[in-house]
Design a protein around this motif. Sequence first.
Motif, PDB file in Angstrom:
ATOM      1  N   LYS A 249       0.556  -1.232   0.030  1.00  0.00           N
ATOM      2  CA  LYS A 249      -0.103   0.091   0.021  1.00  0.00           C
ATOM      3  C   LYS A 249       0.922   1.330  -0.007  1.00  0.00           C
ATOM      4  O   LYS A 249       0.440   2.174  -0.700  1.00  0.00           O
ATOM      5  N   MET A 250       2.007   1.274   0.618  1.00  0.00           N
ATOM      6  CA  MET A 250       2.801   2.334   0.910  1.00  0.00           C
ATOM      7  C   MET A 250       3.924   2.591  -0.454  1.00  0.00           C
ATOM      8  O   MET A 250       4.674   3.464  -0.496  1.00  0.00           O
ATOM      9  N   GLY A 251       3.945   1.499  -1.366  1.00  0.00           N
ATOM     10  CA  GLY A 251       4.552   1.454  -2.364  1.00  0.00           C
ATOM     11  C   GLY A 251       6.173   1.461  -2.191  1.00  0.00           C
ATOM     12  O   GLY A 251       7.055   1.839  -2.915  1.00  0.00           O
ATOM     13  N   HIS A 252       6.405   0.484  -1.109  1.00  0.00           N
ATOM     14  CA  HIS A 252       7.790   0.027  -0.886  1.00  0.00           C
ATOM     15  C   HIS A 252       8.097  -1.269  -1.563  1.00  0.00           C
ATOM     16  O   HIS A 252       9.300  -1.597  -1.153  1.00  0.00           O
ATOM     17  N   LEU A 253       7.286  -1.881  -2.308  1.00  0.00           N
ATOM     18  CA  LEU A 253       7.502  -3.038  -2.583  1.00  0.00           C
ATOM     19  C   LEU A 253       8.763  -3.372  -3.540  1.00  0.00           C
ATOM     20  O   LEU A 253       9.328  -4.577  -3.613  1.00  0.00           O
ATOM     21  N   ASN A 254       9.109  -2.457  -4.190  1.00  0.00           N
ATOM     22  CA  ASN A 254      10.106  -2.447  -5.226  1.00  0.00           C
ATOM     23  C   ASN A 254      11.625  -2.121  -4.645  1.00  0.00           C
ATOM     24  O   ASN A 254      12.680  -2.367  -5.497  1.00  0.00           O
ATOM     25  N   ASP A 255      11.681  -1.954  -3.366  1.00  0.00           N
ATOM     26  CA  ASP A 255      13.042  -1.864  -2.770  1.00  0.00           C
ATOM     27  C   ASP A 255      13.517  -3.082  -2.216  1.00  0.00           C
ATOM     28  O   ASP A 255      13.018  -4.048  -1.914  1.00  0.00           O
ATOM     29  N   ILE A 256      14.869  -3.515  -3.183  1.00  0.00           N
ATOM     30  CA  ILE A 256      15.150  -4.856  -2.837  1.00  0.00           C
ATOM     31  C   ILE A 256      15.601  -5.400  -1.478  1.00  0.00           C
ATOM     32  O   ILE A 256      15.441  -6.334  -1.199  1.00  0.00           O
ATOM     33  N   TYR A 257      15.962  -4.586  -0.454  1.00  0.00           N
ATOM     34  CA  TYR A 257      16.008  -4.800   0.826  1.00  0.00           C
ATOM     35  C   TYR A 257      14.898  -5.105   1.667  1.00  0.00           C
ATOM     36  O   TYR A 257      14.806  -6.117   2.320  1.00  0.00           O
ATOM     37  N   VAL A 258      13.739  -4.378   1.105  1.00  0.00           N
ATOM     38  CA  VAL A 258      12.478  -4.829   1.622  1.00  0.00           C
ATOM     39  C   VAL A 258      12.013  -6.335   1.149  1.00  0.00           C
ATOM     40  O   VAL A 258      11.580  -7.067   1.690  1.00  0.00           O
ATOM     41  N   GLN A 259      12.324  -6.508  -0.376  1.00  0.00           N
ATOM     42  CA  GLN A 259      11.896  -7.840  -0.955  1.00  0.00           C
ATOM     43  C   GLN A 259      12.467  -8.980  -0.339  1.00  0.00           C
ATOM     44  O   GLN A 259      12.083 -10.091  -0.078  1.00  0.00           O
ATOM     45  N   ASN A 260      13.972  -8.573   0.006  1.00  0.00           N
ATOM     46  CA  ASN A 260      14.733  -9.709   0.446  1.00  0.00           C
ATOM     47  C   ASN A 260      14.432  -9.997   1.891  1.00  0.00           C
ATOM     48  O   ASN A 260      14.422 -11.239   2.566  1.00  0.00           O
ATOM     49  N   SER A 261      13.876  -9.005   2.699  1.00  0.00           N
ATOM     50  CA  SER A 261      13.476  -9.578   4.137  1.00  0.00           C
ATOM     51  C   SER A 261      12.118  -9.982   3.959  1.00  0.00           C
ATOM     52  O   SER A 261      11.866 -10.989   4.861  1.00  0.00           O
ATOM     53  N   LEU A 262      11.196  -9.811   2.987  1.00  0.00           N
ATOM     54  CA  LEU A 262      10.004 -10.673   2.775  1.00  0.00           C
ATOM     55  C   LEU A 262      10.298 -12.134   2.365  1.00  0.00           C
ATOM     56  O   LEU A 262       9.673 -12.941   2.799  1.00  0.00           O
ATOM     57  N   LEU A 263      11.291 -12.445   1.394  1.00  0.00           N
ATOM     58  CA  LEU A 263      11.893 -13.529   1.264  1.00  0.00           C
ATOM     59  C   LEU A 263      12.199 -14.374   2.613  1.00  0.00           C
ATOM     60  O   LEU A 263      12.119 -15.452   2.684  1.00  0.00           O
TER      61      LEU A 263
END
Length: 467
Positions: A138-152
């Motif tokens: 919702k906040m538009g941070h999904l394309n940040d690779i550090y956030v994505q890696n943390s989700l992984l």
Amino acid sequence: MRPPPQLNAAAANRIIHLLATCNSPTHIRQIQAQLILHSLYADTTIAYHFIAACQSSGLLDHADLLYAPLRRPHVFICNALIKAFSHSQFPRKAISMHARMQSSCVVPNNYTFPFVLKAFSDLRDVKRGQSVHTQIVKMGHLNDIYVQNSLLNLYASSGDIGLCRKVFDEMPQRDVVSWTVVITGYREAGKFDDALVAFEQMQFSGIRPNQVTMVNALSACSASGALEMGVWIHDFIRKSEWELDVILGTSLIDMYGKCGRIEEGIAVFQIMKENNVFTWNAVIKGLALAKSGEEAVRWFSRMEQEGVKPDEVTLIGVLCACTHSGLVQIGRQIFSSLVDGKYGFHPGVKHYACMVDLLARLGCLQEAFKIIKEMPSEATKAVWGAFLAGCRAHGDLELSEVAAWKLIDLDPQNSGYYVMLSNLYAQMGRFGEVERVRSLMKKRGLKKDLGFSTVELQPQDHVHMSY
């Protein structure tokens, strides 16, 4: 909240210097008192250093209490607290800080989410972590690779490898961390072939693996017996001129040992500059798997001579080596030393299982039975199973009967134990007991598993006959 006072550079540097050099909880408390007295704690630079000092001194609660009264703390301060708590023994407090941000209308940013997700990963709380995933989208941070890696990492560490792979496949860019998390996730989920496929895909994508990637890939090789891939990894390490540290070197030794090439594992051991108990364990277990019991015992003796303290795994490995090579007297001595507390701990169930297996295989059935009866806790299926195998191998039907009944008591839904007991009674000519066991199976709703045989008539033509 009133704005923080403007500090001159000299005053700020003095406080930061005090925080960097304080070496006791008393100093932390004194500095904290000064920050409160002069209302300096809201300054973001000082806050960062104060939180870091509290973290290194094990006083994060002080930092939490200091900033809790702030009605709307700066996002930088919130992030610093979340990061500190996510790397502590209290990851729930990182989550609480994130909730406090939301209630205080402090908008999280892309630096907030990786540490919040780390806290959820450590707690294996994938359900609540998914709510943060929704917030990220919702906040538009999904394309940040550090956030994505943390989700992984959240999904992989929670065992939800399907969601982990879904996030991974939707990532526009991936780095070495992304691939390593996926490989690790597959390995921890027991999907070793998938882990190695992902590792190969990583090579084709042009991403160069790092040491952490290789340790996890080697672990998958060990579990699946993928020697060829393990050798390729070893060659890559040599060509890259990486130093064989304790973790990487031990992983190589473990891979070679489990793939039946312990000689290469020993060669790795010889060139390592540093080793620890896990390294020695890998060598001893590798030799035990190779059924070279005498050599494993020699390495165990060498380990003790070099002052490396064995652990529980070491003793399991050396007792297994004695079992494979029939070294009953050496096994007795080692087990006796273990019982006497020579190694700083007492034998566990696995040590008892190893010793019972050793004695039962060699026909020392009464001695094995005595050890079972002297166990400080209830014998497990592994212990009774090893004992039963030895009793049957040496034709002791009476002790086999005792062991079979114990196994039925421990696992009453396993039809195989009833069939085994029924066959024992038939062998003893006690057909009334055979009927009693069959009636008991019927009463408990159990059926004998169907067996089958396969006959090859022509290439690729098979007939399966069940009976």
